[in-house]
Motif scaffolding. Structure first.
Motif, mmCIF file in Angstrom:
data_model
loop_
_atom_site.group_PDB
_atom_site.id
_atom_site.type_symbol
_atom_site.label_atom_id
_atom_site.label_comp_id
_atom_site.label_asym_id
_atom_site.label_seq_id
_atom_site.Cartn_x
_atom_site.Cartn_y
_atom_site.Cartn_z
ATOM 1 N N VAL A 43 -159.431 -54.548 -24.793
ATOM 2 C CA VAL A 43 -158.852 -55.888 -24.926
ATOM 3 C C VAL A 43 -157.793 -56.065 -23.839
ATOM 4 O O VAL A 43 -157.274 -55.091 -23.285
ATOM 5 C CB VAL A 43 -158.219 -56.116 -26.320
ATOM 6 C CG1 VAL A 43 -159.248 -55.927 -27.426
ATOM 7 C CG2 VAL A 43 -157.030 -55.181 -26.538
ATOM 8 N N HIS A 67 -153.684 -59.594 -25.602
ATOM 9 C CA HIS A 67 -154.513 -59.923 -26.761
ATOM 10 C C HIS A 67 -153.728 -59.667 -28.052
ATOM 11 O O HIS A 67 -152.915 -58.734 -28.127
ATOM 12 C CB HIS A 67 -155.776 -59.060 -26.740
ATOM 13 C CG HIS A 67 -156.822 -59.478 -27.709
ATOM 14 N ND1 HIS A 67 -156.769 -59.159 -29.057
ATOM 15 C CD2 HIS A 67 -157.975 -60.193 -27.540
ATOM 16 C CE1 HIS A 67 -157.836 -59.652 -29.660
ATOM 17 N NE2 HIS A 67 -158.585 -60.281 -28.771
ATOM 18 N N LEU A 113 -163.175 -58.251 -35.087
ATOM 19 C CA LEU A 113 -163.611 -58.769 -33.790
ATOM 20 C C LEU A 113 -164.747 -59.781 -33.928
ATOM 21 O O LEU A 113 -165.380 -60.151 -32.941
ATOM 22 C CB LEU A 113 -164.067 -57.601 -32.896
ATOM 23 C CG LEU A 113 -163.001 -56.527 -32.640
ATOM 24 C CD1 LEU A 113 -163.646 -55.293 -32.010
ATOM 25 C CD2 LEU A 113 -161.906 -57.068 -31.742
ATOM 26 N N GLU A 154 -164.713 -62.842 -31.566
ATOM 27 C CA GLU A 154 -164.444 -62.611 -30.146
ATOM 28 C C GLU A 154 -165.667 -62.920 -29.274
ATOM 29 O O GLU A 154 -166.811 -62.869 -29.735
ATOM 30 C CB GLU A 154 -164.039 -61.150 -29.916
ATOM 31 C CG GLU A 154 -162.768 -60.731 -30.616
ATOM 32 C CD GLU A 154 -161.517 -61.345 -30.006
ATOM 33 O OE1 GLU A 154 -161.599 -61.835 -28.857
ATOM 34 O OE2 GLU A 154 -160.471 -61.330 -30.687
ATOM 35 N N VAL A 177 -163.619 -59.459 -24.927
ATOM 36 C CA VAL A 177 -163.375 -58.042 -25.210
ATOM 37 C C VAL A 177 -164.651 -57.282 -24.874
ATOM 38 O O VAL A 177 -165.712 -57.881 -24.683
ATOM 39 C CB VAL A 177 -162.980 -57.815 -26.681
ATOM 40 C CG1 VAL A 177 -161.713 -58.598 -27.023
ATOM 41 C CG2 VAL A 177 -164.117 -58.196 -27.620
#
Length: 312
Positions: A182, A186, A199, A202, A250
Motif C-alpha cells: 500500500v 494509505h 481490502l 480497493e 494496492v
C-alpha cells in the motif's frame, strides 16, 4: 538394429530434419539453418517416409505442412531430439569439455533478491568455476533443464498446483509468503498485518500477461467473498510498486518481489491466511551431476537455511 516386429528404427538425423522442416514451415529454410542443400533435405525426408510407410509432409506452393502421421511423429521426435541434446551435454561434462562451468536457470523475482546472495558465496568459494545465469518464464526454465541448456534451475509452485514431473527431481529451497503493498499515505499503512476482507473495496495493481500472481489474488479475494477490481496491469514488480506509491491501488506480491522496496510503499502481512509459494531447486533425474552442480546445490541450500525467516 531391429524392433521385435523386424521394422527398422528411425534415423535420428532424419527425425531432427523433420522437426526443423515442420518448425520452419519450409524445406529451404530448414536446409539453410542446418547447413544442408534443399535437395539433400528432401532426399532424407523421402527416405524417412519410406521407413514410416506413409507420407509425412504435404508440399504446398508456399512451404510444407505435416500430415496427420507427420504431426504424430514430430511430437515424438521433438522429445527424442531434446533427450539426445541432453545426453550430449552430460557426456561433454564427463569428458571434461565443460568442466568448471555451470549454467543456472532462474525466474526474475528470485534473480533480483535471493539468488545474488547465493552467487556471492559461490563465487567466493569456487572462483575457478564459470557461472552463467538464465532468467526466463516457467515453461522455458523446464525446457532448458530437460535439454541440458541448464544444469539446474529454480522453480516455484503453490499448494493448489504443485509441480510434478517424473523426469525432474525437486528440492524445496524455502517457502515465501504473499504480502500486500500500500502507499505510505494509505489509511492502512500504519498496520503491520491486515486481512483480505479489509481490502474488499480497493483497486488492485497486478502483473500483466496472465502472471501467476493474478491467480493468487483471485483465489484470496474469492475466499474472502469478493471479486477484485483490477485498476492497473504492470509489466514488472518495480512498475507495480511505483503505481502503488502514488495511490493508484494496492498490490499483492510474493515477498521476494520487494527485496528492493520503494520508499513510498509499505509492506503489510496477511498473517496466517497469506498464500505461501515454494521455491524449488530442480535437476534432471536421469543425469550424472557435475561437480559444479553439486557445489552450487550445497551452497544454495546452505544460504537458504541461513535466510529461512526472511521470506515469511
Amino acid at each position: 538394429m531391429l524392433h521385435d516386429d523386424a521394422r527398422p528404427l528411425f534415423d535420428m538425423r532424419r527425425l531432427a530434419l523433420l522437426v526443423e522442416v515442420v518448425e520452419q514451415g519450409s524445406i529451404t529454410a530448414a536446409a539453410e539453418l542446418m547447413m544442408y542443400t534443399p535437395s539433400a533435405v528432401s532426399q532424407q525426408l523421402r527416405k524417412l517416409e519410406q521407413e514410416v510407410g506413409q507420407p509425412l509432409l504435404n508440399r504446398r506452393s508456399r512451404g510444407v505442412v505435416p500430415t496427420e502421421a507427420g504431426q504424430i511423429l514430430v511430437g515424438h521426435a521433438r522429445k527424442i531430439v531434446r533427450q539426445m541434446h541432453a545426453a550430449q551435454s552430460d557426456l561433454d561434462q564427463i569428458a571434461g569439455l565443460k568442466r568448471g562451468s555451470l549454467t543456472v536457470g532462474t525466474f526474475p523475482t528470485l534473480a533480483g533478491s535471493f539468488l545474488p546472495l547465493v552467487i556471492r558465496v559461490f563465487k567466493k568459494r569456487y572462483p575457478a568455476i564459470g557461472l552463467s545465469v538464465r532468467s526466463a518464464r516457467f515453461d522455458e526454465l523446464v525446457a532448458d533443464l530437460e535439454s541440458g541448456v541448464t544444469g539446474l534451475c529454480l522453480l516455484w509452485d503453490y499448494p493448489w498446483n504443485p509441480f510434478h514431473d517424473e523426469a525432474i527431481r525437486v528440492t524445496e529451497v524455502f517457502r515465501e509468503s504473499t504480502v500486500i503493498l500500500v502507499a505510505r499515505g494509505h489509511p492502512l499503512a500504519d498496520r503491520e498485518q491486515i486481512t483480505m476482507e479489509e481490502l474488499r473495496n480497493e483497486s488492485w495493481i497486478v502483473r500483466a500477461e496472465a502472471h501467476p500472481v493474478v491467480e493468487v489474488l483471485q483465489r484470496s479475494a474469492h475466499d474472502a467473498g469478493f471479486e477484485p477490481t483490477i485498476g492497473f496491469l504492470a509489466n514488472d514488480y518495480q512498475e507495480a510498486q511505483a503505481m502503488v506509491s502514488v495511490g493508484m491501488g494496492v498490490a499483492m506480491v510474493p515477498r521476494t518481489a520487494v527485496a528492493l522496496q520503494h520508499p513510498d510503499v509499505r509492506v503489510l502481512s496477511l498473517g496466517p491466511e497469506a498464500p505461501l509459494r515454494r521455491v524449488l531447486l530442480a535437476q534432471r533425474q536421469d543425469k550424472v551431476y557435475a561437480p559444479a552442480e553439486v557445489a552450487f546445490h550445497t551452497t544454495l541450500l546452505e544460504v537458504a537455511r541461513e535466510r529461512a525467516g526472511d521470506y515469511l
